[in-house]
Design a protein around this motif. Sequence first.
Motif, PDB file in Angstrom:
ATOM      1  N   VAL A 100      -1.456   3.309  -4.476  1.00  0.00           N
ATOM      2  CA  VAL A 100      -1.370   2.097  -5.287  1.00  0.00           C
ATOM      3  C   VAL A 100      -1.542   0.778  -4.223  1.00  0.00           C
ATOM      4  O   VAL A 100      -0.505   0.877  -3.269  1.00  0.00           O
ATOM      5  CB  VAL A 100      -0.317   1.737  -6.293  1.00  0.00           C
ATOM      6  CG1 VAL A 100      -0.229   0.484  -6.873  1.00  0.00           C
ATOM      7  CG2 VAL A 100      -0.156   3.104  -7.174  1.00  0.00           C
ATOM      8  N   GLU A 101      -2.387  -0.093  -4.324  1.00  0.00           N
ATOM      9  CA  GLU A 101      -2.412  -0.852  -3.111  1.00  0.00           C
ATOM     10  C   GLU A 101      -2.803  -2.647  -3.935  1.00  0.00           C
ATOM     11  O   GLU A 101      -3.474  -2.262  -4.742  1.00  0.00           O
ATOM     12  CB  GLU A 101      -3.190  -0.473  -2.075  1.00  0.00           C
ATOM     13  CG  GLU A 101      -4.838  -0.535  -2.430  1.00  0.00           C
ATOM     14  CD  GLU A 101      -5.688  -0.006  -1.531  1.00  0.00           C
ATOM     15  OE1 GLU A 101      -6.869  -0.731  -1.217  1.00  0.00           O
ATOM     16  OE2 GLU A 101      -5.739   0.867  -0.708  1.00  0.00           O
ATOM     17  N   GLY A 102      -2.543  -3.316  -3.110  1.00  0.00           N
ATOM     18  CA  GLY A 102      -2.857  -4.913  -3.747  1.00  0.00           C
ATOM     19  C   GLY A 102      -1.726  -5.708  -3.387  1.00  0.00           C
ATOM     20  O   GLY A 102      -1.240  -5.658  -2.313  1.00  0.00           O
ATOM     21  N   TYR A 103      -1.796  -6.746  -4.219  1.00  0.00           N
ATOM     22  CA  TYR A 103      -0.735  -7.824  -3.946  1.00  0.00           C
ATOM     23  C   TYR A 103      -0.226  -8.417  -5.278  1.00  0.00           C
ATOM     24  O   TYR A 103      -0.938  -8.065  -6.350  1.00  0.00           O
ATOM     25  CB  TYR A 103      -1.191  -8.933  -3.299  1.00  0.00           C
ATOM     26  CG  TYR A 103      -2.225  -9.738  -3.517  1.00  0.00           C
ATOM     27  CD1 TYR A 103      -1.635 -10.722  -4.563  1.00  0.00           C
ATOM     28  CD2 TYR A 103      -3.464  -9.511  -3.616  1.00  0.00           C
ATOM     29  CE1 TYR A 103      -2.843 -11.936  -4.972  1.00  0.00           C
ATOM     30  CE2 TYR A 103      -4.545 -10.349  -4.089  1.00  0.00           C
ATOM     31  CZ  TYR A 103      -4.016 -11.368  -4.822  1.00  0.00           C
ATOM     32  OH  TYR A 103      -5.197 -12.222  -5.522  1.00  0.00           O
ATOM     33  N   VAL A 104       0.966  -8.791  -5.393  1.00  0.00           N
ATOM     34  CA  VAL A 104       1.448  -9.783  -6.625  1.00  0.00           C
ATOM     35  C   VAL A 104       2.058 -11.016  -6.056  1.00  0.00           C
ATOM     36  O   VAL A 104       2.666 -10.877  -4.925  1.00  0.00           O
ATOM     37  CB  VAL A 104       2.557  -8.618  -7.625  1.00  0.00           C
ATOM     38  CG1 VAL A 104       1.771  -7.554  -8.120  1.00  0.00           C
ATOM     39  CG2 VAL A 104       3.347  -8.269  -6.581  1.00  0.00           C
ATOM     40  N   ARG A 105       2.131 -11.753  -6.979  1.00  0.00           N
ATOM     41  CA  ARG A 105       2.711 -13.163  -6.717  1.00  0.00           C
ATOM     42  C   ARG A 105       3.929 -13.172  -7.717  1.00  0.00           C
ATOM     43  O   ARG A 105       3.805 -13.109  -8.646  1.00  0.00           O
ATOM     44  CB  ARG A 105       1.881 -14.366  -6.887  1.00  0.00           C
ATOM     45  CG  ARG A 105       0.837 -14.509  -5.907  1.00  0.00           C
ATOM     46  CD  ARG A 105      -0.080 -15.567  -6.085  1.00  0.00           C
ATOM     47  NE  ARG A 105       0.556 -16.829  -6.177  1.00  0.00           N
ATOM     48  CZ  ARG A 105       0.883 -17.683  -5.337  1.00  0.00           C
ATOM     49  NH1 ARG A 105       0.513 -17.163  -3.929  1.00  0.00           N
ATOM     50  NH2 ARG A 105       1.397 -18.715  -5.027  1.00  0.00           N
ATOM     51  N   VAL A 106       5.256 -13.233  -7.052  1.00  0.00           N
ATOM     52  CA  VAL A 106       6.483 -13.193  -7.806  1.00  0.00           C
ATOM     53  C   VAL A 106       7.268 -14.776  -7.554  1.00  0.00           C
ATOM     54  O   VAL A 106       6.970 -15.123  -6.325  1.00  0.00           O
ATOM     55  CB  VAL A 106       7.436 -12.033  -7.376  1.00  0.00           C
ATOM     56  CG1 VAL A 106       6.668 -10.920  -7.831  1.00  0.00           C
ATOM     57  CG2 VAL A 106       7.663 -12.165  -5.854  1.00  0.00           C
ATOM     58  N   LYS A 107       8.144 -15.073  -8.501  1.00  0.00           N
ATOM     59  CA  LYS A 107       8.974 -16.189  -8.257  1.00  0.00           C
ATOM     60  C   LYS A 107      10.078 -15.957  -7.161  1.00  0.00           C
ATOM     61  O   LYS A 107      10.248 -14.613  -6.906  1.00  0.00           O
ATOM     62  CB  LYS A 107       9.572 -16.376  -9.695  1.00  0.00           C
ATOM     63  CG  LYS A 107       8.604 -17.040 -10.642  1.00  0.00           C
ATOM     64  CD  LYS A 107       9.399 -17.167 -11.966  1.00  0.00           C
ATOM     65  CE  LYS A 107       8.432 -17.736 -13.185  1.00  0.00           C
ATOM     66  NZ  LYS A 107       9.009 -18.062 -14.370  1.00  0.00           N
ATOM     67  N   LYS A 108      10.562 -17.082  -6.544  1.00  0.00           N
ATOM     68  CA  LYS A 108      11.566 -16.823  -5.436  1.00  0.00           C
ATOM     69  C   LYS A 108      12.876 -16.912  -6.046  1.00  0.00           C
ATOM     70  O   LYS A 108      13.633 -17.510  -5.686  1.00  0.00           O
ATOM     71  CB  LYS A 108      11.489 -17.927  -4.481  1.00  0.00           C
ATOM     72  CG  LYS A 108       9.953 -17.916  -3.553  1.00  0.00           C
ATOM     73  CD  LYS A 108       9.888 -18.731  -2.756  1.00  0.00           C
ATOM     74  CE  LYS A 108       8.571 -18.900  -1.714  1.00  0.00           C
ATOM     75  NZ  LYS A 108       8.614 -20.104  -0.801  1.00  0.00           N
ATOM     76  N   ASN A 121       0.853  -1.125   0.063  1.00  0.00           N
ATOM     77  CA  ASN A 121       0.086   0.247  -0.040  1.00  0.00           C
ATOM     78  C   ASN A 121       0.811   1.107  -0.119  1.00  0.00           C
ATOM     79  O   ASN A 121       1.390   1.645   1.063  1.00  0.00           O
ATOM     80  CB  ASN A 121      -0.917  -0.032   1.105  1.00  0.00           C
ATOM     81  CG  ASN A 121      -1.882   1.228   1.221  1.00  0.00           C
ATOM     82  OD1 ASN A 121      -1.667   2.106   0.461  1.00  0.00           O
ATOM     83  ND2 ASN A 121      -3.263   1.155   1.819  1.00  0.00           N
ATOM     84  N   ILE A 122       1.164   1.763  -1.237  1.00  0.00           N
ATOM     85  CA  ILE A 122       1.947   2.906  -1.489  1.00  0.00           C
ATOM     86  C   ILE A 122       1.540   4.060  -1.973  1.00  0.00           C
ATOM     87  O   ILE A 122       0.685   3.977  -2.804  1.00  0.00           O
ATOM     88  CB  ILE A 122       3.057   2.428  -2.302  1.00  0.00           C
ATOM     89  CG1 ILE A 122       3.848   1.193  -1.883  1.00  0.00           C
ATOM     90  CG2 ILE A 122       4.404   3.604  -2.223  1.00  0.00           C
ATOM     91  CD1 ILE A 122       4.751   0.448  -2.873  1.00  0.00           C
ATOM     92  N   SER A 123       1.678   5.241  -1.361  1.00  0.00           N
ATOM     93  CA  SER A 123       0.986   6.682  -1.785  1.00  0.00           C
ATOM     94  C   SER A 123       2.046   7.465  -2.561  1.00  0.00           C
ATOM     95  O   SER A 123       3.055   7.749  -2.034  1.00  0.00           O
ATOM     96  CB  SER A 123       0.118   7.287  -0.701  1.00  0.00           C
ATOM     97  OG  SER A 123      -0.549   6.583   0.044  1.00  0.00           O
ATOM     98  N   PHE A 124       1.627   7.987  -3.841  1.00  0.00           N
ATOM     99  CA  PHE A 124       2.463   8.899  -4.392  1.00  0.00           C
ATOM    100  C   PHE A 124       1.507  10.164  -4.551  1.00  0.00           C
ATOM    101  O   PHE A 124       1.022  10.187  -5.452  1.00  0.00           O
ATOM    102  CB  PHE A 124       2.604   8.285  -5.983  1.00  0.00           C
ATOM    103  CG  PHE A 124       3.493   6.904  -5.774  1.00  0.00           C
ATOM    104  CD1 PHE A 124       4.782   7.052  -5.910  1.00  0.00           C
ATOM    105  CD2 PHE A 124       3.022   5.909  -5.758  1.00  0.00           C
ATOM    106  CE1 PHE A 124       5.789   6.037  -5.911  1.00  0.00           C
ATOM    107  CE2 PHE A 124       3.799   4.590  -5.524  1.00  0.00           C
ATOM    108  CZ  PHE A 124       5.206   4.739  -5.689  1.00  0.00           C
ATOM    109  N   PRO A 125       1.994  11.222  -3.826  1.00  0.00           N
ATOM    110  CA  PRO A 125       1.538  12.230  -3.974  1.00  0.00           C
ATOM    111  C   PRO A 125       1.596  13.172  -5.344  1.00  0.00           C
ATOM    112  O   PRO A 125       0.723  14.237  -5.672  1.00  0.00           O
ATOM    113  CB  PRO A 125       2.113  13.414  -2.923  1.00  0.00           C
ATOM    114  CG  PRO A 125       3.018  12.314  -1.909  1.00  0.00           C
ATOM    115  CD  PRO A 125       3.245  11.029  -2.973  1.00  0.00           C
ATOM    116  N   ALA A 126       2.454  12.594  -6.218  1.00  0.00           N
ATOM    117  CA  ALA A 126       2.959  13.491  -7.535  1.00  0.00           C
ATOM    118  C   ALA A 126       2.684  12.722  -8.771  1.00  0.00           C
ATOM    119  O   ALA A 126       3.266  13.047  -9.644  1.00  0.00           O
ATOM    120  CB  ALA A 126       4.099  14.417  -7.407  1.00  0.00           C
TER     121      ALA A 126
END
Length: 484
Positions: A297-305, A74-79
């Motif tokens: 921008v919030e949510g989730y992703v699945r990535v390879k290890k 959960n990351i906020s970008f003011p610009a």
Amino acid sequence: MVSPTKLKSVDFYRKIPRDLTEASLSGAGLSIVAALVMMLLFGMELSSYLEVTTTTAVVVDKSSDGDFLRIDFNISFPALSCEFASLDVNDVLGTNRLNITKTVRKFPIDPHLKATGGEFHSGLASHHINHGEEIKQEFPDGAIQLTNGGFQSLSHHFPLLIVNFNAPWCYWSNRLKPSWEKAATIIKQRYNPDTDGRVLLGSVDCTEEPALCRRNHIQGYPSIRIFRKGNDLKEDHGHHEHESYYGDRDTESIVKMVDELVAPIHPETHKLALDWGISNDTAKLLKKAPVTGGCRVEGYVRVKKVPGNLVISAHSGAHSFDSSQMNMSHVVTHLSFGRMIDTRLLTDLKRLLPYLGQSHDKLDEKAFINQHEFGANVTIEHYLQIVKTEVITRRYGQEHSLTEEHEYTAHSSITQTYYLPVAKFHFELSPMQILITENPKSFSHFITNLCAIIGGVFTVAGIIDSVLHNTIRLIKKVELGKNI
């Protein structure tokens, strides 16, 4: 049948008749002290029994959750506008996923990180744009060139002011310019600004009018905005609410869009009709323009290890960006790896926290601000080293995993780049894991120690009482001999 007399012969605990025993004050005091010591030692042994000891080992990661790792954020970008905010994932194996939308949500925010509207759906902005055939003919009297001074008066005068915010150096702006100028000429002939007055098409050069473009939160070129004046007009700090056009950029599509927007406006009164009369196809290509320039921008992703990158940046297949004006400052509200702790384990949190490093939220609630003016091509990078910690319990004679926690260390840097600025989270998983095993004490061990405590204290107290009693008797005999 064994007689009672023979049975008594095997008694280990032979009794002395009460008539032959003698109570004493010293014995009573010693008995009270012994009882208190027994109770104290019993409490200490019980506490030791209830306390779980642990052993820590570093072993090869044997994760039970497969070859993929979940990243929650959960990351906020003011610009950074939600129009162009894109989340990409890549790794060393060649995986490159661009503009992930299925598990990612975007919300417009103001400079104070407060949401200003509902979820932004980027599907409209990402479809293939048709620019039509190349137009070589010039239309010098097409769209009117707007300036900061005349923009407000024109937006209040015309029911519809449709503006192309562009930059001369932009490839896509130059692709749009011929079609836009031709469409503006057709619209001017069809809806004369002096006699009809319902619509006006204009252009703004953002290199000449940077303040005007910033006020309207223009971050990608070209951006087509629709400013309305009528019953749907709302004021927000002196600015009109407006819409963005995400449709095709050929002359025919632009003219069609304008015709459908003008149709519900009465030419005599310049008031909107009750029935707008806009087709569904055109309505899908119009979307409320951002009233602020930020995005969460919030949510989730699945990535390879495997080592990889989570990248958030401005992205579009039909827009250009001025890298010197992009500001990727952000606030990390939450960033974690792996599964979250099950709510059923909340009762064990106090017991587990000393074992866990409590670094699974290393970046949470931290701000990373670019202090340079307007951005100055600054990329903000985070280097994350991730290690898995697993707690295993051996209660009730069985061994099972109590919790899995992915902790990480973070090192951040702010660097200038020649490319488009981004916010990059570089993650690398350790092939090893920390294994913490809980080793509770057995009940038989507790009972054995308890018996040793009671018997030991009783025996020691008896020895002390015997020594004390014999000493007193000896002293009395000596005193008696002297008297004689």
